[in-house]
Design an enzyme around this catalytic site. Structure first.
Site, PDB file in Angstrom:
ATOM      1  N   LEU A   1     -11.545 -35.403  -4.856  1.00  0.00           N
ATOM      2  CA  LEU A   1     -12.781 -34.655  -5.074  1.00  0.00           C
ATOM      3  C   LEU A   1     -13.057 -33.721  -3.898  1.00  0.00           C
ATOM      4  O   LEU A   1     -13.577 -32.620  -4.084  1.00  0.00           O
ATOM      5  CB  LEU A   1     -13.958 -35.624  -5.294  1.00  0.00           C
ATOM      6  CG  LEU A   1     -13.800 -36.574  -6.495  1.00  0.00           C
ATOM      7  CD1 LEU A   1     -15.099 -37.347  -6.740  1.00  0.00           C
ATOM      8  CD2 LEU A   1     -13.390 -35.825  -7.759  1.00  0.00           C
TER       9      LEU A   1
ATOM     10  N   ASP B   1     -11.716 -35.615   7.444  1.00  0.00           N
ATOM     11  CA  ASP B   1     -11.053 -36.743   6.779  1.00  0.00           C
ATOM     12  C   ASP B   1     -10.245 -37.482   7.840  1.00  0.00           C
ATOM     13  O   ASP B   1      -9.948 -36.943   8.912  1.00  0.00           O
ATOM     14  CB  ASP B   1     -10.115 -36.244   5.659  1.00  0.00           C
ATOM     15  CG  ASP B   1      -9.853 -37.308   4.589  1.00  0.00           C
ATOM     16  OD1 ASP B   1     -10.363 -37.160   3.466  1.00  0.00           O
ATOM     17  OD2 ASP B   1      -9.155 -38.303   4.901  1.00  0.00           O
TER      18      ASP B   1
ATOM     19  N   ASP C   1     -12.192 -40.622  11.951  1.00  0.00           N
ATOM     20  CA  ASP C   1     -12.315 -41.908  11.266  1.00  0.00           C
ATOM     21  C   ASP C   1     -13.802 -42.246  11.165  1.00  0.00           C
ATOM     22  O   ASP C   1     -14.489 -42.356  12.187  1.00  0.00           O
ATOM     23  CB  ASP C   1     -11.569 -42.982  12.074  1.00  0.00           C
ATOM     24  CG  ASP C   1     -11.567 -44.336  11.367  1.00  0.00           C
ATOM     25  OD1 ASP C   1     -12.296 -44.503  10.363  1.00  0.00           O
ATOM     26  OD2 ASP C   1     -10.839 -45.229  11.852  1.00  0.00           O
TER      27      ASP C   1
ATOM     28  N   PHE D   1     -18.249 -37.653   0.924  1.00  0.00           N
ATOM     29  CA  PHE D   1     -17.275 -38.063  -0.084  1.00  0.00           C
ATOM     30  C   PHE D   1     -16.145 -38.892   0.517  1.00  0.00           C
ATOM     31  O   PHE D   1     -15.225 -39.298  -0.197  1.00  0.00           O
ATOM     32  CB  PHE D   1     -16.709 -36.831  -0.820  1.00  0.00           C
ATOM     33  CG  PHE D   1     -17.638 -36.319  -1.891  1.00  0.00           C
ATOM     34  CD1 PHE D   1     -18.846 -35.711  -1.552  1.00  0.00           C
ATOM     35  CD2 PHE D   1     -17.328 -36.459  -3.228  1.00  0.00           C
ATOM     36  CE1 PHE D   1     -19.725 -35.272  -2.540  1.00  0.00           C
ATOM     37  CE2 PHE D   1     -18.193 -36.016  -4.222  1.00  0.00           C
ATOM     38  CZ  PHE D   1     -19.395 -35.418  -3.874  1.00  0.00           C
ATOM     39  N   GLY D   2     -16.168 -39.137   1.814  1.00  0.00           N
ATOM     40  CA  GLY D   2     -15.085 -39.878   2.458  1.00  0.00           C
ATOM     41  C   GLY D   2     -15.271 -41.378   2.317  1.00  0.00           C
ATOM     42  O   GLY D   2     -16.388 -41.872   2.154  1.00  0.00           O
ATOM     43  N   GLY D   3     -14.175 -42.112   2.382  1.00  0.00           N
ATOM     44  CA  GLY D   3     -14.241 -43.564   2.395  1.00  0.00           C
ATOM     45  C   GLY D   3     -13.260 -44.183   1.431  1.00  0.00           C
ATOM     46  O   GLY D   3     -12.466 -43.499   0.785  1.00  0.00           O
TER      47      GLY D   3
ATOM     48  N   TYR E   1     -16.309 -53.010  -3.301  1.00  0.00           N
ATOM     49  CA  TYR E   1     -16.450 -51.550  -3.280  1.00  0.00           C
ATOM     50  C   TYR E   1     -17.812 -51.126  -3.861  1.00  0.00           C
ATOM     51  O   TYR E   1     -18.548 -50.340  -3.254  1.00  0.00           O
ATOM     52  CB  TYR E   1     -15.286 -50.927  -4.060  1.00  0.00           C
ATOM     53  CG  TYR E   1     -15.458 -49.490  -4.439  1.00  0.00           C
ATOM     54  CD1 TYR E   1     -15.465 -48.479  -3.474  1.00  0.00           C
ATOM     55  CD2 TYR E   1     -15.610 -49.113  -5.779  1.00  0.00           C
ATOM     56  CE1 TYR E   1     -15.619 -47.146  -3.849  1.00  0.00           C
ATOM     57  CE2 TYR E   1     -15.753 -47.793  -6.152  1.00  0.00           C
ATOM     58  CZ  TYR E   1     -15.765 -46.801  -5.180  1.00  0.00           C
ATOM     59  OH  TYR E   1     -15.912 -45.487  -5.541  1.00  0.00           O
TER      60      TYR E   1
ATOM     61  N   SER F   1     -14.494 -38.990 -12.267  1.00  0.00           N
ATOM     62  CA  SER F   1     -14.305 -37.547 -12.093  1.00  0.00           C
ATOM     63  C   SER F   1     -12.823 -37.236 -11.888  1.00  0.00           C
ATOM     64  O   SER F   1     -12.271 -37.431 -10.799  1.00  0.00           O
ATOM     65  CB  SER F   1     -15.149 -37.029 -10.927  1.00  0.00           C
ATOM     66  OG  SER F   1     -15.185 -35.626 -10.952  1.00  0.00           O
TER      67      SER F   1
END
Ligand code: NAI
Ligand code: 15L
Length: 263
Positions: free
Chosen positions: A15, A34, A51, A71-73, A136, A166
């Protein structure tokens, strides 16, 4: 006041790469971050490897930023170590870095797995209780509550998008309900950046007639999806699992994995 610099975390991901393309030229500066390698910076871009679990690096990452697209992780189910580091410590570091840097807004990629144990037979809206379907999903529910703390107490407004599925196209019968096109994701992110609100939860879903969710809160904020999974009904309606818990619950196989309760 328009945003001068927007930070996108998860920029190397599926994404993140979509949003990078869609947001090109939208702001004077787009800072892309990222843990993984990203394509080199183009005009109006900054690329910063970081990180999310590293608090001081994340605080530095947030400096001089006006708004964040988080949107990171860890994006699927995983062990506690990964979920704790990337999604729980990562979220704490990001919101705290945002507060210290005076960031005004965070658009958060939450997930349908924060409410995945809800039954498919119930249409839920943004007021539904959290019902995580795993570690999660729990980390996403935590992220939503963390966003509320920083929105109401520290003035960092937040839109939590409980994204369904998505991808370029829906893959199976469940995604006839949960699919969100990349273009509709872009539309929702635009609402997240521009609408007037303090803290909101919405569903990240296209205009699917089989949706599990009443997304009137997103519509109220100005979201107008232009795509729908309905054109895939004929080809995908038979693509179910033989897993009764997955078929019963909104989270699908995330819910049935490790399931040991009463159906
Ligand atoms: P992805 O796995 O392709 O992207 C996630 C990115 O986060 C990766 O590039 C990864 O390197 C990065 N990352 C992981 N741990 C990190 C860390 N400790 N520090 C910095 N970066 C780290 O996943 P995708 O599909 O692009 O999802 C993006 C976001 O949207 C995720 O937060 C995911 O949970 C959420 N989401 C996605 C859905 C989908 O259908 N694609 C559905 C629901 C939520
Ligand atoms: C998610 O949260 C995941 O990030 C994505 O890979 C899909 O599994 C999606 O949910 C889904 O529920 O289809």
């Amino acid at each position: 006041m328009p945003y001068q610099r927007v930070l996108l975390t998860g920029a190397a991901g599926n994404l993140g790469r979509e949003l990078r393309t869609r947001l090109a030229g939208r702001f004077p500066t787009l800072r892309l971050s990222d843990l993984a390698e990203m394509a080199p910076a183009g005009p109006g871009e900054e690329v910063v490897r970081c990180d999310l679990a590293d608090a001081s690096a994340v605080a530095e990452l947030c400096r001089d930023v006006d708004a964040i697209l988080h949107f990171g992780g860890q994006a699927t189910e995983a062990g506690w170590d990964k979920v704790l580091a990337a999604n729980i410590a990562g979220a704490i570091n990001l919101w705290e870095g945002a507060r210290l840097a005076g960031v005004r807004r965070i658009v958060f990629a939450s997930s349908n797995h924060a409410i995945g144990m809800h039954r498919r037979s119930t249409t839920i809206d943004h007021r539904a209780m959290a019902a995580p379907d795993g570690r999660y999903g729990l980390s996403k529910a935590f992220g939503e509550d963390l966003a509320a703390l920083y929105a109401y107490k520290h003035g960092v407004s937040a839109l939590c998008i409980r994204i369904g599925s998505s991808f370029a196209e829906p893959a199976d019968a469940r995604q006839l309900s949960t699919w969100m096109s990349f273009a509709d994701l872009g539309r929702m992110v635009e609402v997240g950046l521009t609408a007037d609100y303090t803290y909101e939860i919405v569903y990240g879903v296209s205009d699917n007639s089989r949706s599990f969710w009443d997304n009137s809160n997103a519509e109220r904020l100005g979201y107008r999806p232009a795509d729908s999974a309905d054109r895939f009904i004929e080809t995908h309606i038979g693509k179910t699992t033989d897993d009764p818990i997955a078929e019963l619950t909104q989270g699908g196989t995330f819910s049935s994995s490790e399931f040991s309760g009463d159906p």
